[in-house]
Design a protein around this motif. Sequence first.
Motif, PDB file in Angstrom:
ATOM      1  N   ARG A  32      11.921  18.549  33.493  1.00 25.81           N
ATOM      2  CA  ARG A  32      10.690  18.229  34.202  1.00 25.81           C
ATOM      3  C   ARG A  32       9.665  19.355  34.133  1.00 25.81           C
ATOM      4  O   ARG A  32       8.537  19.202  34.608  1.00 25.81           O
ATOM      5  N   GLU A  33      10.049  20.496  33.589  1.00 25.03           N
ATOM      6  CA  GLU A  33       9.108  21.605  33.463  1.00 25.03           C
ATOM      7  C   GLU A  33       7.949  21.225  32.534  1.00 25.03           C
ATOM      8  O   GLU A  33       8.095  20.393  31.634  1.00 25.03           O
ATOM      9  N   LEU A  34       6.815  21.891  32.740  1.00 21.33           N
ATOM     10  CA  LEU A  34       5.673  21.722  31.849  1.00 21.33           C
ATOM     11  C   LEU A  34       5.530  22.952  30.957  1.00 21.33           C
ATOM     12  O   LEU A  34       5.888  24.068  31.367  1.00 21.33           O
ATOM     13  N   PRO A  35       5.037  22.798  29.741  1.00 23.53           N
ATOM     14  CA  PRO A  35       4.827  23.953  28.873  1.00 23.53           C
ATOM     15  C   PRO A  35       3.899  24.968  29.522  1.00 23.53           C
ATOM     16  O   PRO A  35       2.912  24.596  30.164  1.00 23.53           O
ATOM     17  N   ASP A  36       4.231  26.253  29.357  1.00 22.68           N
ATOM     18  CA  ASP A  36       3.406  27.298  29.967  1.00 22.68           C
ATOM     19  C   ASP A  36       2.951  28.321  28.932  1.00 22.68           C
ATOM     20  O   ASP A  36       2.654  29.463  29.272  1.00 22.68           O
ATOM     21  N   SER A  37       2.887  27.915  27.679  1.00 26.54           N
ATOM     22  CA  SER A  37       2.511  28.831  26.606  1.00 26.54           C
ATOM     23  C   SER A  37       1.463  28.173  25.724  1.00 26.54           C
ATOM     24  O   SER A  37       1.433  26.948  25.577  1.00 26.54           O
ATOM     25  N   THR A  38       0.614  28.996  25.113  1.00 27.99           N
ATOM     26  CA  THR A  38      -0.365  28.485  24.156  1.00 27.99           C
ATOM     27  C   THR A  38       0.149  28.516  22.725  1.00 27.99           C
ATOM     28  O   THR A  38      -0.523  28.024  21.820  1.00 27.99           O
ATOM     29  N   CYS A  39       1.326  29.087  22.499  1.00 29.24           N
ATOM     30  CA  CYS A  39       1.881  29.237  21.155  1.00 29.24           C
ATOM     31  C   CYS A  39       2.358  27.889  20.615  1.00 29.24           C
ATOM     32  O   CYS A  39       2.928  27.076  21.344  1.00 29.24           O
ATOM     33  N   SER A  40       2.183  27.653  19.331  1.00 31.22           N
ATOM     34  CA  SER A  40       2.461  26.348  18.721  1.00 31.22           C
ATOM     35  C   SER A  40       3.828  26.254  18.049  1.00 31.22           C
ATOM     36  O   SER A  40       4.174  25.190  17.524  1.00 31.22           O
ATOM     37  N   PHE A  41       4.636  27.307  18.039  1.00 30.81           N
ATOM     38  CA  PHE A  41       5.876  27.293  17.264  1.00 30.81           C
ATOM     39  C   PHE A  41       6.824  26.174  17.699  1.00 30.81           C
ATOM     40  O   PHE A  41       7.218  25.325  16.911  1.00 30.81           O
ATOM     41  N   PHE A  63      13.540   1.781  19.353  1.00 29.93           N
ATOM     42  CA  PHE A  63      14.036   3.158  19.226  1.00 29.93           C
ATOM     43  C   PHE A  63      13.109   4.056  20.014  1.00 29.93           C
ATOM     44  O   PHE A  63      11.893   3.882  20.004  1.00 29.93           O
ATOM     45  N   GLN A  64      13.670   5.046  20.688  1.00 26.08           N
ATOM     46  CA  GLN A  64      12.864   5.927  21.535  1.00 26.08           C
ATOM     47  C   GLN A  64      13.393   7.356  21.448  1.00 26.08           C
ATOM     48  O   GLN A  64      14.606   7.581  21.428  1.00 26.08           O
ATOM     49  N   ILE A  65      12.477   8.298  21.381  1.00 27.04           N
ATOM     50  CA  ILE A  65      12.844   9.711  21.351  1.00 27.04           C
ATOM     51  C   ILE A  65      11.830  10.482  22.191  1.00 27.04           C
ATOM     52  O   ILE A  65      10.643  10.132  22.229  1.00 27.04           O
ATOM     53  N   SER A  66      12.286  11.509  22.896  1.00 29.83           N
ATOM     54  CA  SER A  66      11.417  12.338  23.733  1.00 29.83           C
ATOM     55  C   SER A  66      11.340  13.747  23.157  1.00 29.83           C
ATOM     56  O   SER A  66      12.309  14.240  22.562  1.00 29.83           O
ATOM     57  N   VAL A  67      10.211  14.412  23.367  1.00 30.24           N
ATOM     58  CA  VAL A  67      10.020  15.753  22.806  1.00 30.24           C
ATOM     59  C   VAL A  67       9.108  16.570  23.710  1.00 30.24           C
ATOM     60  O   VAL A  67       8.197  16.049  24.350  1.00 30.24           O
ATOM     61  N   MET A  68       9.391  17.865  23.780  1.00 27.77           N
ATOM     62  CA  MET A  68       8.518  18.822  24.450  1.00 27.77           C
ATOM     63  C   MET A  68       8.682  20.179  23.784  1.00 27.77           C
ATOM     64  O   MET A  68       9.790  20.555  23.394  1.00 27.77           O
ATOM     65  N   GLY A  69       7.579  20.902  23.639  1.00 27.17           N
ATOM     66  CA  GLY A  69       7.632  22.246  23.091  1.00 27.17           C
ATOM     67  C   GLY A  69       6.800  23.201  23.915  1.00 27.17           C
ATOM     68  O   GLY A  69       5.728  22.828  24.425  1.00 27.17           O
ATOM     69  N   SER A  70       7.273  24.428  24.035  1.00 26.10           N
ATOM     70  CA  SER A  70       6.540  25.461  24.763  1.00 26.10           C
ATOM     71  C   SER A  70       6.869  26.804  24.144  1.00 26.10           C
ATOM     72  O   SER A  70       8.032  27.213  24.126  1.00 26.10           O
ATOM     73  N   GLY A  71       5.861  27.491  23.635  1.00 26.27           N
ATOM     74  CA  GLY A  71       6.110  28.795  23.014  1.00 26.27           C
ATOM     75  C   GLY A  71       7.025  28.674  21.808  1.00 26.27           C
ATOM     76  O   GLY A  71       6.753  27.925  20.865  1.00 26.27           O
ATOM     77  N   TRP A  72       8.152  29.375  21.843  1.00 23.72           N
ATOM     78  CA  TRP A  72       9.129  29.345  20.750  1.00 23.72           C
ATOM     79  C   TRP A  72      10.187  28.265  20.976  1.00 23.72           C
ATOM     80  O   TRP A  72      11.046  28.067  20.110  1.00 23.72           O
ATOM     81  N   ASN A  73      10.138  27.581  22.113  1.00 24.16           N
ATOM     82  CA  ASN A  73      11.231  26.705  22.526  1.00 24.16           C
ATOM     83  C   ASN A  73      10.856  25.231  22.430  1.00 24.16           C
ATOM     84  O   ASN A  73       9.676  24.865  22.466  1.00 24.16           O
ATOM     85  N   LEU A  74      11.896  24.387  22.382  1.00 24.95           N
ATOM     86  CA  LEU A  74      11.656  22.952  22.271  1.00 24.95           C
ATOM     87  C   LEU A  74      12.846  22.167  22.796  1.00 24.95           C
ATOM     88  O   LEU A  74      13.967  22.670  22.872  1.00 24.95           O
ATOM     89  N   PHE A  75      12.553  20.935  23.169  1.00 26.00           N
ATOM     90  CA  PHE A  75      13.583  19.948  23.489  1.00 26.00           C
ATOM     91  C   PHE A  75      13.269  18.668  22.741  1.00 26.00           C
ATOM     92  O   PHE A  75      12.117  18.220  22.713  1.00 26.00           O
ATOM     93  N   VAL A  76      14.299  18.059  22.144  1.00 26.63           N
ATOM     94  CA  VAL A  76      14.198  16.727  21.558  1.00 26.63           C
ATOM     95  C   VAL A  76      15.447  15.968  21.960  1.00 26.63           C
ATOM     96  O   VAL A  76      16.562  16.502  21.853  1.00 26.63           O
ATOM     97  N   GLY A  77      15.295  14.746  22.442  1.00 26.72           N
ATOM     98  CA  GLY A  77      16.461  13.968  22.841  1.00 26.72           C
ATOM     99  C   GLY A  77      16.061  12.705  23.571  1.00 26.72           C
ATOM    100  O   GLY A  77      14.940  12.193  23.413  1.00 26.72           O
ATOM    101  N   THR A  78      16.950  12.204  24.383  1.00 30.76           N
ATOM    102  CA  THR A  78      16.680  10.997  25.140  1.00 30.76           C
ATOM    103  C   THR A  78      15.766  11.302  26.321  1.00 30.76           C
ATOM    104  O   THR A  78      15.663  12.450  26.769  1.00 30.76           O
ATOM    105  N   ALA A  79      15.116  10.255  26.839  1.00 34.69           N
ATOM    106  CA  ALA A  79      14.221  10.438  27.983  1.00 34.69           C
ATOM    107  C   ALA A  79      14.980  10.949  29.199  1.00 34.69           C
ATOM    108  O   ALA A  79      14.436  11.716  30.000  1.00 34.69           O
ATOM    109  N   GLU A  80      16.245  10.548  29.327  1.00 35.06           N
ATOM    110  CA  GLU A  80      17.044  10.987  30.465  1.00 35.06           C
ATOM    111  C   GLU A  80      17.289  12.490  30.456  1.00 35.06           C
ATOM    112  O   GLU A  80      17.481  13.107  31.510  1.00 35.06           O
ATOM    113  N   GLY A  81      17.323  13.081  29.284  1.00 36.63           N
ATOM    114  CA  GLY A  81      17.601  14.510  29.186  1.00 36.63           C
ATOM    115  C   GLY A  81      16.378  15.400  29.241  1.00 36.63           C
ATOM    116  O   GLY A  81      16.505  16.628  29.258  1.00 36.63           O
TER     117      GLY A  81
END
Length: 522
Positions: A161-170, A140-158
């Motif tokens: 490619r952007e990198l987080p640009d915020s120090t906020c942890s929400f 089983f595999q899941i991908s995740v990224m968060g930046s500021g108030w925003n987030l993505f969770v889903g498959t690796a294909e989705g």
Amino acid sequence: MTGIDNNKTHTYGDRHLRGDLDGRLSPLGMMSIRRVRLSANEAISTTAGGQHTIWMLANLLARQYAVIQEIHLIVPAVPLLPHVALFGEAVDLRSTISNTIHRIAGSHMSILTYDEPNQQEVDAEILVGYHQNVSKASKFQISVMGSGWNLFVGTAEGMPRELPDSTCSFGPYFGACIAAGEVFKFLRGMKEGKGRYVQSLFMSLWDFKTHERWEELPAEKRLVSLQLPPCYLIGAGAVGQAAAATLATAGGLSGHIIVIDDDKVDSTNLNRYPLTTLDDEGKAKSAILSDHLNAKGFRAYPNPVRWPDYAYNLPHEKLPEHLKLLEAEYKYRLVLSCVDKNVARHAIQHFWPEYILGSSTKDMGIAVAAYDMLSSNECIMCNNPLNLDNSTIEKVAEELKRMSPELRRSHAEIIGADLNAVEDYLAHPKCGHLGEQEILKFRADNQGTEWSVGFVSVGAGTLLAAQLVKYALLGRAALLQNSNTLRFSFLNPKPHTSRHLRKDECECSTNGRDNYNSIWNI
């Protein structure tokens, strides 16, 4: 798995090993060794958003006692950034993550670290950020990224490619909760038709909506030297600790927070208390939470007493003078309700604070609500009545009939009820009908839920902290424009909003309203 005390491990995980989720999760095979890999490349690991996500993932995975036996780390030894680790801090990120897991799980979980991606088979893998080459050596595999108030969770294909640009942890914290929840569902075993796994979820805690692409998420809301209004955080358990952890790592926040809780940490708390380690058993919850806030620039005041004992025992000499003057008139402008029983919620409302933000959990769902007596929306007592536990099915059905079909559908999805059976019963009520059991799932739990797991509690506290910051930025009315309640189900991961009007039979519609107007000179 030498050296692991299985009996004690099961005690720590007792709350999330119970089988009372209406059969939605399968019984856990205790003889299996389940391995989870946490993978992050150097690009994501050098960003604050990446480090927040990785640290909270380690925190949450380490608390899945008896569900996970091994955590494999592919995390680079890059320098640790400020305001990321609330404990376990070391010079580099990899050591920090290893320390964090060890302080939470000790000998109850093995940690294996690797310098490079490998093909060793594991049961589940969490990929943080974009990975060009994705290992197939996981069930089983899941991908995740968060930046500021925003987030993505889903498959690796989705994964964008952007990198987080915020120090906020929400966003990083909430994304970590969803990803940890997906792994938990897979390892526990989610029965067919009882929930779903995330495929692609672009979400923001700012507007609490889903979006189609990362570029469509709301722009960053920078928190620069934001002074939060003084507030009373009542309940320093799982949700309260998560709210404090989020505020402490958001960056740029400060303020006075009065922490009220008379309880101490015990072993059954460790599966969901994000600020608590194995060394904290027996310590006062209010002190643990306050220490972390004070270390990050807040002025927190621990009070190891119950509410309303705090309110009656005046004055509190350590408080700033302006708060002592308000308390002398029993004026509490802003309360964060993090308690887990309806009796405690009623005790808070009976002092008629100017504004209440409340967060709660039930099974795999969370709710965060704004309670404003100047609006027509419900008070915290309306939302958490004391008498629903013993309500007849007829009374519960009548309450459901008063809801809109859309609201019934939203609630049914959140609690895992069969909507078709519910609607059939409401249209044709009869004894012994299949819909009876589904209707009864809507009853309020006055004693608080006995089943609980870390990612749900942390999600509830993270969302509460985000709402508090929105309150500070935009004012009280901003949380009530279209709804007064935010909901999220980890079984069917998707945000929901709803609005609930004041109940005529509640005290807030009669003498309670008069008391509120008198206290606040309205």
